[in-house]
Design a protein around this motif. Structure first.
Motif, mmCIF file in Angstrom:
data_model
loop_
_atom_site.group_PDB
_atom_site.id
_atom_site.type_symbol
_atom_site.label_atom_id
_atom_site.label_comp_id
_atom_site.label_asym_id
_atom_site.label_seq_id
_atom_site.Cartn_x
_atom_site.Cartn_y
_atom_site.Cartn_z
ATOM 1 N N ASN A 130 0.833 -1.206 0.000
ATOM 2 C CA ASN A 130 0.000 0.000 0.000
ATOM 3 C C ASN A 130 0.867 1.257 0.000
ATOM 4 N N LYS A 131 1.917 1.249 0.803
ATOM 5 C CA LYS A 131 2.820 2.412 0.833
ATOM 6 C C LYS A 131 3.515 2.589 -0.516
ATOM 7 N N ILE A 132 3.915 1.469 -1.114
ATOM 8 C CA ILE A 132 4.558 1.553 -2.434
ATOM 9 C C ILE A 132 3.574 2.102 -3.455
ATOM 10 N N ASP A 133 2.317 1.644 -3.405
ATOM 11 C CA ASP A 133 1.292 2.169 -4.314
ATOM 12 C C ASP A 133 1.093 3.666 -4.107
ATOM 13 N N ASP A 134 1.027 4.099 -2.832
ATOM 14 C CA ASP A 134 0.872 5.529 -2.544
ATOM 15 C C ASP A 134 2.058 6.328 -3.082
ATOM 16 N N LEU A 135 3.256 5.799 -2.873
ATOM 17 C CA LEU A 135 4.449 6.493 -3.384
ATOM 18 C C LEU A 135 4.450 6.528 -4.904
ATOM 19 N N GLU A 136 3.998 5.446 -5.515
ATOM 20 C CA GLU A 136 3.946 5.398 -6.971
ATOM 21 C C GLU A 136 2.939 6.426 -7.505
ATOM 22 N N GLU A 137 1.776 6.503 -6.868
ATOM 23 C CA GLU A 137 0.778 7.507 -7.275
ATOM 24 C C GLU A 137 1.338 8.923 -7.100
#
Length: 166
Positions: free
Chosen positions: A115-122
């Motif tokens: 989830n954190k990686i997805d947030d950082l990617e966004e």
């Protein structure tokens, strides 16, 4: 052999030796009183027989006691084995529960990390889009400036006097 068994064997041998050496005295007939009646019998032989019967009863009691101890030992051994198996099963169950707990924790931490990686990617994509938009805006301004005709503006300066030096 332990000391008690040696002592018992020595005592039995002493009684047997004395009985053999004094057999005539043991078999001598005398008046024997039984409390309610009197009779003529060899007193030594009666006492020797009673002592032998007592020895047999003691031996039977010892064997019975030893057998009881052995049976108790076997029963306790089986019970301990059963308890050990229960403890092993409980320990295996605890290990299984610990394994499941660790797998669950790993999955949860992996989900949080994803989830954190997805947030950082966004966030990175939005920053890249902002940067692209900013770059496009700058390029657009530069293009607009390049497309406009350049009219040179002449600067009018007051005439210079001979005293002015630049």
């Amino acid at each position: 052999m332990n000391i008690r068994l040696q002592l018992i064997i020595l005592l039995v041998l002493a009684i047997g030796g004395l009985s053999f050496l004094n057999w005539e005295a043991l078999t001598a007939v005398t008046t024997v009183s039984f409390g309610f009646t009197e009779t003529q019998a060899p007193l030594g032989l009666i006492l020797l027989s009673l002592m032998t019967i007592l020895g047999v009863f003691f031996l039977a009691y010892i064997l019975w006691l030893k057998g009881t101890v052995i049976l108790d030992y076997h029963r306790h051994t089986k019970e301990l084995k059963h308890q050990r198996e229960l403890a092993d099963k409980a320990e295996a169950s605890r290990f299984t529960e610990l394994r499941e707990f660790l797998i669950q924790q790993h999955k949860e931490s992996q989900e949080v990390l994803l989830n954190k990686i997805d947030d950082l990617e966004e966030h990175l994509y939005s920053r890249v889009d902002d940067s692209d938009n900013t770059t496009a805006a700058f390029l657009g301004q530069i293009e607009d400036q390049l497309r406009q005709p350049v009219i040179p503006q002449l600067e009018v300066r007051p005439s210079a006097s001979k005293n002015d030096t630049w």
